[in-house]
Design a protein around this motif. Structure first.
Motif, PDB file in Angstrom:
ATOM      1  N   ARG A 136      -5.534  -1.569   3.875  1.00  0.00           N
ATOM      2  CA  ARG A 136      -4.486  -0.778   3.228  1.00  0.00           C
ATOM      3  C   ARG A 136      -5.042   0.559   2.745  1.00  0.00           C
ATOM      4  O   ARG A 136      -4.425   1.601   2.916  1.00  0.00           O
ATOM      5  CB  ARG A 136      -3.898  -1.577   2.061  1.00  0.00           C
ATOM      6  CG  ARG A 136      -2.773  -0.869   1.354  1.00  0.00           C
ATOM      7  CD  ARG A 136      -2.160  -1.746   0.279  1.00  0.00           C
ATOM      8  NE  ARG A 136      -1.394  -0.924  -0.625  1.00  0.00           N
ATOM      9  CZ  ARG A 136      -0.121  -1.135  -0.949  1.00  0.00           C
ATOM     10  NH1 ARG A 136       0.523  -2.156  -0.463  1.00  0.00           N
ATOM     11  NH2 ARG A 136       0.502  -0.323  -1.760  1.00  0.00           N
ATOM     12  N   THR A 223       5.312   0.712  -2.957  1.00  0.00           N
ATOM     13  CA  THR A 223       4.569   1.958  -2.767  1.00  0.00           C
ATOM     14  C   THR A 223       5.150   2.691  -1.573  1.00  0.00           C
ATOM     15  O   THR A 223       5.206   2.142  -0.471  1.00  0.00           O
ATOM     16  CB  THR A 223       3.074   1.695  -2.535  1.00  0.00           C
ATOM     17  OG1 THR A 223       2.569   0.965  -3.654  1.00  0.00           O
ATOM     18  CG2 THR A 223       2.306   2.996  -2.399  1.00  0.00           C
ATOM     19  N   ASP A 406       3.797  -0.822   1.815  1.00  0.00           N
ATOM     20  CA  ASP A 406       3.583  -2.274   1.745  1.00  0.00           C
ATOM     21  C   ASP A 406       3.990  -2.936   3.061  1.00  0.00           C
ATOM     22  O   ASP A 406       3.267  -3.753   3.611  1.00  0.00           O
ATOM     23  CB  ASP A 406       4.394  -2.861   0.589  1.00  0.00           C
ATOM     24  CG  ASP A 406       4.196  -2.066  -0.692  1.00  0.00           C
ATOM     25  OD1 ASP A 406       3.042  -1.925  -1.122  1.00  0.00           O
ATOM     26  OD2 ASP A 406       5.194  -1.571  -1.241  1.00  0.00           O
ATOM     27  N   LYS A 419       4.678  -9.215   0.180  1.00  0.00           N
ATOM     28  CA  LYS A 419       3.880  -9.419  -1.038  1.00  0.00           C
ATOM     29  C   LYS A 419       2.411  -9.688  -0.729  1.00  0.00           C
ATOM     30  O   LYS A 419       1.541  -9.414  -1.542  1.00  0.00           O
ATOM     31  CB  LYS A 419       4.461 -10.581  -1.852  1.00  0.00           C
ATOM     32  CG  LYS A 419       5.835 -10.278  -2.413  1.00  0.00           C
ATOM     33  CD  LYS A 419       6.490 -11.518  -2.978  1.00  0.00           C
ATOM     34  CE  LYS A 419       7.993 -11.336  -3.010  1.00  0.00           C
ATOM     35  NZ  LYS A 419       8.695 -12.584  -3.323  1.00  0.00           N
ATOM     36  N   ILE A 422       0.302  -6.661  -1.067  1.00  0.00           N
ATOM     37  CA  ILE A 422       0.313  -6.004  -2.368  1.00  0.00           C
ATOM     38  C   ILE A 422      -0.653  -6.739  -3.296  1.00  0.00           C
ATOM     39  O   ILE A 422      -0.628  -7.967  -3.375  1.00  0.00           O
ATOM     40  CB  ILE A 422       1.741  -6.014  -2.960  1.00  0.00           C
ATOM     41  CG1 ILE A 422       2.683  -5.246  -2.029  1.00  0.00           C
ATOM     42  CG2 ILE A 422       1.755  -5.412  -4.362  1.00  0.00           C
ATOM     43  CD1 ILE A 422       4.134  -5.307  -2.429  1.00  0.00           C
ATOM     44  N   PRO A 425       1.864  -8.237  -6.725  1.00  0.00           N
ATOM     45  CA  PRO A 425       3.262  -7.963  -6.409  1.00  0.00           C
ATOM     46  C   PRO A 425       4.206  -8.234  -7.575  1.00  0.00           C
ATOM     47  O   PRO A 425       3.953  -9.105  -8.399  1.00  0.00           O
ATOM     48  CB  PRO A 425       3.553  -8.911  -5.237  1.00  0.00           C
ATOM     49  CG  PRO A 425       2.522  -9.969  -5.309  1.00  0.00           C
ATOM     50  CD  PRO A 425       1.313  -9.365  -5.967  1.00  0.00           C
TER      51      PRO A 425
END
Length: 433
Positions: A136, A223, A406, A419, A422, A425
């Motif tokens: 990420r 995000t 995300d 989730k 993340i 989350p």
RNA sequence: GGGCUCGUAGUGAAGAGGCCUAUCACGCCUCCCUGUCACGGAGGAGAUCGCCGGUUCGAAUCCGGUCGGGCCCGCCA
């Protein structure tokens, strides 16, 4: 001088000093292997001195260690090198047993995600979990590098705002020194204002959505990458987004090939030119193929999103596809109407899910004000008046897109729930950790 | 918010009226083991079967309620 785990092999024959967390113990009687984890990964340490092993008695995974030993080339060791004749120093002893096992892959089965997030603080120390977030981080870096390369300026806009930015989405309300404020659901208005300053701007930041959605694709704090670009035709922004996604994903699959394989990510199938289908075409094709009547639908159903992505993969060799000519009913007040009565707007779908909406904006002051009024928005209200001012003082034709980071991370890796991509989350039921 | 589903040691699972004094794997504790890397072997501790009530001679198992998950739909990105 500290040596990192992946650099041990560069110091063969020398004494090195390693610091990190105890990640795994394997006691084989007279011989003990331990794995020490640091920010670059894992290094194996071999201990044959019983007194040294005794230092670890009663200590759990997570104990912070300093290890001094001789770097030895060893084909049998992970990474081809390990430490011998190790002297251990316990920097932070940990006696509490971790609630989850962090040295082996954690369960990502839907029914176990709650446990995964409950123990997130420690679970993220698992190498596979950490890899998701390294990926990420690199996706964000690639995006920034691409946009800087295209002459964009990165901005930061307020997240506490006076009113709803877009309409449509539900907002969180909060008390702001006695006034009612909301958490920004999008930087939409501010990024358009900033076109009047820099022409090309982008922001990466949180957006807050108060919908009572309980699905694998929604969270309350998301995000977003937000991009806005002036002096363009609508097609220019589609091309920019297409180039961005192609660049970022092909780079990810090249530079993280090994990580993605470990995470069992699917092979990437992309072409520089993404196929385009109008909303009407997709409805017709889907209806013909499945026999399901969706004539009442204006937007794509989740089922159709998955279907058109499969179709584009099969027929066009692309996992990314544009759904163009979105229905006018989906238009927001700041969108520009297209020639055929639809919105001058498109959705970008990737691996079965919408990751971005790409509309041209209505930049003509009179038209914008008319569209605001039609949407029941007062152009003179405190939340909107500054925005309208920017148009009165001249904004060129412009367009942009919002882009869920995300969802991009989720789909780039081939995860099944947003989730999972993340760190911590937030959804309708989760506010901690 | 609607529909459908699921809650069993720290974690992941099995058990679907009496065989349950609840089984297995991982983890944890003790011991054995000099090339492990999901090490292996022997032993041990650890669960009022989410909670409350009901049916029954008997409930982890059936019923009702409640709390908490999950999936799909809607809303949305």
């Amino acid at each position: 001088m500290r040596t990192l785990s992946d650099e041990v092999k560069k110091h063969i024959g020398k004494t090195v000093h390693v610091e990190g967390w105890l990640h795994k113990k394997r006691l084989l009687g007279g011989l003990t292997f331990i794995n020490v984890r640091d920010r670059h990964g894992i290094v194996q340490v071999v201990i044959d001195d019983k007194d040294e092993v005794e230092k670890l008695r009663g200590l759990q995974i997570g104990t912070v260690l300093a290890v001094e030993g001789t770097a030895v080339e060893e084909p049998r060791a992970p990474g081809g090198a390990e430490l011998h004749d190790a002297k251990l120093e316990v920097l932070v002893p940990v006696t509490e047993e971790p609630p989850v096992e962090i040295d082996k892959p954690l369960s990502h089965k839907p029914e176990n995600l709650d446990t995964l997030f409950d123990h997130r603080v420690l679970g993220l120390r698992n190498l596979q979990e950490a890899t998701i977030f390294k990926i990420r981080s690199d996706l964000l870096r690639y995006i920034r590098e691409f946009l800087y390369g295209h002459d964009f300026v990165e901005i930061n806009t307020p997240k506490i705002v006076a009113g709803a930015a877009e309409g449509g989405a539900e907002v969180f309300k909060l008390d702001y020194f006695g006034k009612e404020a909301t958490l920004a659901q999008s930087p939409q208005l501010y990024k358009q204002i900033m076109v009047g300053v820099f022409e090309r701007v982008f922001e990466i930041g949180p957006a807050f959505r108060a919908e009572l959605s309980a699905t694998t694709r929604h969270v309350s704090e998301v995000t977003m990458l937000d991009v806005e670009m002036g002096f363009i035709e609508h097609d220019d922004i589609l091309k920019l987004l297409q180039e961005l996604v192609y660049d970022v994903l092909t780079r990810l699959y090249k530079e993280h090939a090994e990580d993605l394989k470990k995470l069992r990510a699917p092979e990437l199938m992309l072409k520089p030119e993404f196929p385009r289908y109008s909303m009407k075409q997709i409805h017709e094709m889907y209806q013909k193929e499945t026999g399901k009547d969706i004539s009442q639908e204006t937007d794509l159903t989740p089922e159709e999103e998955r279907w058109i992505c499969e179709y584009a993969k099969k027929h066009d060799g692309s996992e990314a596809v544009f759904a163009t000519n979105l229905p006018k009913s989906k238009m927001k007040f700041y969108h520009m109407e297209g020639e055929d009565g639809s919105a001058r707007s498109a959705d970008l779908l990737f691996r079965g899910i919408e990751i971005s909406t790409v509309p041209q904006r209505e930049h003509r002051h009179e038209n914008l004000v008319a569209q605001m009024k039609a949407a029941g928005i007062d152009p003179d209200s405190p939340g909107f008046a500054p925005y309208v001012t920017a148009f009165r003082h001249g904004l060129p034709p412009h367009a942009g897109f919002g882009f869920g980071i995300d969802r991009l991370t989720e789909k780039a890796i081939g995860l099944n729930n947003v989730k999972e991509a993340i760190l911590f989350p937030r959804d309708i039921n989760r506010l901690a950790p």
